[in-house]
Design an enzyme around this catalytic site. Structure first.
Site, short mmCIF file in Angstrom:
data_model
loop_
_atom_site.label_atom_id
_atom_site.label_comp_id
_atom_site.label_asym_id
_atom_site.label_seq_id
_atom_site.Cartn_x
_atom_site.Cartn_y
_atom_site.Cartn_z
N LYS A 22 -37.94 7.82 -50.00
CA LYS A 22 -37.19 8.37 -49.14
C LYS A 22 -36.73 9.83 -49.18
O LYS A 22 -37.02 10.75 -48.24
CB LYS A 22 -35.71 7.52 -48.95
CG LYS A 22 -34.60 8.16 -48.16
CD LYS A 22 -33.59 7.44 -48.32
CE LYS A 22 -32.11 8.29 -47.58
NZ LYS A 22 -31.60 9.44 -48.75
N ASN A 23 -36.44 10.19 -50.43
CA ASN A 23 -35.88 11.43 -50.88
C ASN A 23 -37.14 12.51 -50.81
O ASN A 23 -36.83 13.68 -50.44
CB ASN A 23 -35.08 11.73 -51.88
CG ASN A 23 -33.74 11.11 -51.68
OD1 ASN A 23 -33.38 10.68 -50.48
ND2 ASN A 23 -32.90 10.75 -52.76
N ARG A 93 -28.18 13.90 -44.06
CA ARG A 93 -27.94 14.77 -45.37
C ARG A 93 -29.13 15.81 -45.23
O ARG A 93 -28.94 17.14 -45.09
CB ARG A 93 -27.86 14.39 -46.53
CG ARG A 93 -27.48 15.00 -47.66
CD ARG A 93 -25.93 15.29 -47.59
NE ARG A 93 -25.84 16.66 -48.46
CZ ARG A 93 -24.62 17.19 -48.25
NH1 ARG A 93 -23.89 17.06 -47.26
NH2 ARG A 93 -24.57 18.44 -48.89
N CYS A 117 -24.32 10.44 -46.77
CA CYS A 117 -23.21 9.62 -47.59
C CYS A 117 -22.12 10.45 -47.98
O CYS A 117 -22.23 11.62 -48.52
CB CYS A 117 -23.97 8.99 -48.71
SG CYS A 117 -25.27 7.54 -48.38
N ARG A 122 -19.43 17.62 -51.08
CA ARG A 122 -20.88 18.05 -51.19
C ARG A 122 -21.02 19.44 -50.65
O ARG A 122 -21.78 19.47 -49.53
CB ARG A 122 -21.67 16.86 -50.32
CG ARG A 122 -21.64 15.52 -50.84
CD ARG A 122 -22.43 14.50 -50.18
NE ARG A 122 -23.87 14.59 -50.54
CZ ARG A 122 -24.89 13.93 -50.46
NH1 ARG A 122 -24.71 12.71 -49.52
NH2 ARG A 122 -26.08 14.19 -50.95
N PRO A 123 -20.86 20.26 -51.41
CA PRO A 123 -20.99 21.66 -51.01
C PRO A 123 -22.56 22.04 -50.77
O PRO A 123 -23.36 21.46 -51.29
CB PRO A 123 -20.37 22.56 -52.33
CG PRO A 123 -20.51 21.59 -53.58
CD PRO A 123 -20.36 20.24 -53.17
N ILE A 124 -22.68 23.22 -50.07
CA ILE A 124 -24.04 23.69 -49.90
C ILE A 124 -24.19 25.22 -50.50
O ILE A 124 -25.21 25.92 -50.11
CB ILE A 124 -24.65 23.41 -48.40
CG1 ILE A 124 -23.73 24.41 -47.49
CG2 ILE A 124 -24.49 22.13 -47.96
CD1 ILE A 124 -24.09 24.91 -46.25
N GLN A 126 -25.19 26.57 -52.95
CA GLN A 126 -26.25 26.93 -53.86
C GLN A 126 -27.63 26.93 -52.80
O GLN A 126 -28.36 27.83 -53.10
CB GLN A 126 -26.78 25.97 -54.97
CG GLN A 126 -25.76 25.76 -55.88
CD GLN A 126 -25.30 27.09 -56.71
OE1 GLN A 126 -26.34 27.78 -57.11
NE2 GLN A 126 -24.05 27.61 -56.55
N ASP A 306 -28.54 7.71 -57.98
CA ASP A 306 -28.70 6.68 -56.68
C ASP A 306 -29.04 5.41 -57.52
O ASP A 306 -29.11 4.43 -56.68
CB ASP A 306 -29.74 7.39 -56.05
CG ASP A 306 -29.44 8.44 -55.35
OD1 ASP A 306 -28.10 8.92 -55.34
OD2 ASP A 306 -30.25 9.09 -54.49
N ARG A 398 -30.70 2.95 -43.38
CA ARG A 398 -30.99 4.36 -43.54
C ARG A 398 -32.14 4.74 -44.48
O ARG A 398 -32.96 5.71 -44.46
CB ARG A 398 -29.95 5.25 -44.10
CG ARG A 398 -29.00 5.55 -42.93
CD ARG A 398 -27.88 6.62 -43.21
NE ARG A 398 -28.52 7.63 -43.98
CZ ARG A 398 -28.18 8.10 -45.24
NH1 ARG A 398 -26.94 7.96 -45.79
NH2 ARG A 398 -28.80 9.11 -45.66
C1 UD1 Z 1 -29.86 14.32 -53.19
C2 UD1 Z 1 -30.15 12.96 -52.79
C3 UD1 Z 1 -28.83 12.15 -53.09
C4 UD1 Z 1 -29.00 12.14 -54.68
C5 UD1 Z 1 -28.79 13.39 -55.48
C6 UD1 Z 1 -28.74 13.63 -56.65
C7 UD1 Z 1 -31.46 13.51 -50.58
C8 UD1 Z 1 -31.16 13.34 -49.18
N1 UD1 Z 1 -30.31 13.04 -51.47
O1 UD1 Z 1 -28.67 14.69 -52.87
O2 UD1 Z 1 -29.28 10.68 -52.80
O3 UD1 Z 1 -27.52 11.28 -54.92
O4 UD1 Z 1 -29.91 14.26 -54.79
O5 UD1 Z 1 -29.98 12.92 -57.11
O6 UD1 Z 1 -32.32 13.66 -51.27
N2 UD1 Z 1 -23.97 20.96 -55.41
C9 UD1 Z 1 -23.46 22.11 -55.62
N3 UD1 Z 1 -23.75 22.99 -54.67
C10 UD1 Z 1 -24.85 23.01 -53.85
C11 UD1 Z 1 -25.54 21.58 -53.91
C12 UD1 Z 1 -25.13 20.89 -54.68
O7 UD1 Z 1 -22.36 22.50 -56.30
O8 UD1 Z 1 -25.18 23.79 -52.94
C13 UD1 Z 1 -23.40 19.89 -56.50
C14 UD1 Z 1 -23.14 18.45 -55.66
O9 UD1 Z 1 -21.86 18.61 -55.39
C15 UD1 Z 1 -23.46 17.42 -56.72
C16 UD1 Z 1 -24.72 18.13 -57.64
O10 UD1 Z 1 -24.86 19.45 -57.24
O11 UD1 Z 1 -22.43 17.35 -57.75
C17 UD1 Z 1 -26.01 17.55 -57.42
O12 UD1 Z 1 -26.06 17.54 -55.70
P1 UD1 Z 1 -27.58 17.81 -55.42
O13 UD1 Z 1 -28.65 17.45 -56.23
O14 UD1 Z 1 -27.69 19.04 -54.38
O15 UD1 Z 1 -27.69 16.37 -54.16
P2 UD1 Z 1 -28.43 16.33 -52.73
O16 UD1 Z 1 -29.58 17.08 -52.94
O17 UD1 Z 1 -27.19 16.79 -51.78
#
Ligand code: UD1
Length: 431
Positions: A22-23, A93, A117, A122-124, A126, A306, A398
């Site tokens: 999936k991912n 997401r 989820c 869940r910040p963006i 980065q 996960d 999903r």
């Molecule tokens: C992806 C997976 C999710 C999985 C996660 C970690 C998908 C669609 N989802 O989510 O199922 O649980 O990887 O393996 O692939 N963070 C920041 N700033 C950012 C981005 C992330 O601080 O801009 C933090 C998050 O809050 C979290 C950590 O980094 O604590 C890891 O997040 P991230 O690896 O980015 O998860 P996703 O890509 O959203």
């Protein structure tokens, strides 16, 4: 409202075929927007998230043709960046990967803020940092609007402050068509990151180092069509491994890359489950009597977050006290409240859960709080005494292709019912 009705207590026996990851799929589909020509993707999981992303691609003007249920051809030659199906984008997401692919291909992007989820914040930041480093101006409101001067990104160095799967993949996607060289440092190393890089390279990109913490991308002028098969899903495989561990039985899990399962296999062995590895399968054998273990989730190659809820259920019926430490998300224990309704003894304090194993769980009405939490509730129902009804199964659909059919093949007593308790006919779990 549809629910799963599970009569617990059956051991699992037989073979199960794992679907595409999936991912990986949810990044590869948005990345296909950058390909000029026909891009054929095989081993596509039939889940509602991939359906949603394909519909978004169509709304951008890409031609999408299903060749068979697990093979799609996408031709984004005449696609554009605006007018996407924003309602669908908001639901999932992975729609944030369109920021990278739109910016890369068109130098302009408009997406909604992503859904998905709820594991807490869940910040963006980065992702934004990465796009800024590549020269884009990014505005974040209800929408994400981004624009590169001269309509082309410039390669650059990006050091991620946090190991982020999403940011690593998004920056990689954007950098592929940027001018010059990009280096992503402190990159995530998950198998789906390597898969995305392999997909991009097979369409003419130049990405090196995926799977290590430094990824180097040399920008190319364009991507061309090609064929790519997605890797098997590590988490789907791990879910069947945890289910077999908790229920007892013997299951051959086919179409896997055993190396990707090492962290899960090692943990299950600690819990006295037998895991045998073959070139493309793993055999899991369990008496259903499990030993306690401590689990700490971490970025790959650590134990995957996960898989935390699914292993949490197995620990809930293990002998002794286990400690789970969630190393990735702030709030990934919402399923524990549901598990307590089934008799589990778990105390949660912040990111730590202390699990006192009980002899057995008891069937109850529970909700799927999110995708993996939902899978955990299914495992709990399968190993519990009595009947469990799992609500909100759309979360599960999903990310799991035909979960009910695959479990039925293993001897589980699970079916989809409509309220109050009528069987529902269904051909696919794709939603
Ligand atoms: C992806 C997976 C999710 C999985 C996660 C970690 C998908 C669609 N989802 O989510 O199922 O649980 O990887 O393996 O692939 N963070 C920041 N700033 C950012 C981005 C992330 O601080 O801009 C933090 C998050 O809050 C979290 C950590 O980094 O604590 C890891 O997040 P991230 O690896 O980015 O998860 P996703 O890509 O959203």
């Amino acid at each position: 409202m549809e629910k799963y009705r599970i009569q617990g207590g059956n051991r699992l026996h037989g073979e199960v075929e794992i679907s595409g990851a999936k991912n990986a799929a949810v990044a590869i589909i948005p990345a296909a927007l950058m390909v000029e020509g026909v891009c054929r993707i095989e081993n596509l999981p039939q889940i509602s998230d991939t359906d949603t992303l394909l519909l978004i691609l169509e709304s951008l003007g890409a031609r999408v043709r299903m060749i068979n249920p697990s093979t799609v051809e996408i031709d984004a030659t005449h696609a554009t960046w605006s007018g996407a199906d924003y309602d669908r984008m908001r639901k999932i997401r992975a729609s944030y990967y369109f920021v990278g692919s739109m910016l890369g291909r068109f130098g302009v992007a408009r997406t909604t803020m992503p859904g998905g989820c709820n594991f807490g914040v869940r910040p963006i930041d980065q992702h934004v940092k990465g796009m800024n480093a590549l020269g884009a101006e990014v505005e974040v409101s209800d929408y994400i609007d981004a624009r590169a001067p001269g309509r082309r990104l410039r390669g650059s160095s990006v050091y991620l402050d946090k190991v982020s799967v999403g940011a690593t993949m998004n920056i990689m996607i954007a950098a592929v068509l940027a001018e010059g060289r990009t280096v992503i440092e402190n990159a995530a190393r998950e198998p789906h990151i390597v898969d995305l890089a392999n997909f991009l390279n097979s369409m003419g990109a130049d990405v090196r180092g995926a799977g290590t913490d430094t990824i180097k991308v040399r920008g190319v002028e364009r991507l061309h069509g090609g064929t790519y098969a997605i890797i098997p899903d590590q988490i789907e495989a791990g879910t069947y491994m945890a289910a077999t561990a908790a229920c007892g039985g013997e299951v051959l899990i086919r179409n896997v890359i055993p190396k990707h399962l090492d962290c899960i296999s090692a943990k299950l062995r600690e819990m006295e489950v037998i895991v045998e590895e073959y070139p493309e399968s793993v055999l899991v054998r369990s008496t259903g009597r499990l030993r306690r273990a401590n689990v700490k989730t971490q970025p790959y190659p650590g134990f995957p977050t996960d898989m935390q809820p699914q292993i949490g259920v197995a620990l809930a019926i293990a002998d002794g006290t286990s400690v789970i430490t969630e190393g990735v998300w702030d709030n990934r224990y919402r399923y524990i409240n549901e598990l307590r309704k089934m008799g589990a003894q778990v105390q949660v304090d912040g990111r730590v859960a202390v699990v006192e194993g009980v002899k057995t769980l008891t069937g109850a009405g529970v909700a799927a709080c999110d995708l993996r939490a939902g899978a955990a509730m299914v495992i709990a129902g399968l190993c519990a005494q009595g009947v469990t009804m799992v609500e909100d199964i759309h979360f599960i659909e999903r990310g799991y292709q035909d979960l009910v059919g695959k479990l039925q093949n293993l001897g589980a007593d699970i079916r989809i019912v409509d309220e109050p308790d009528e069987p529902v006919r269904r051909t696919a779990a794709a939603g």
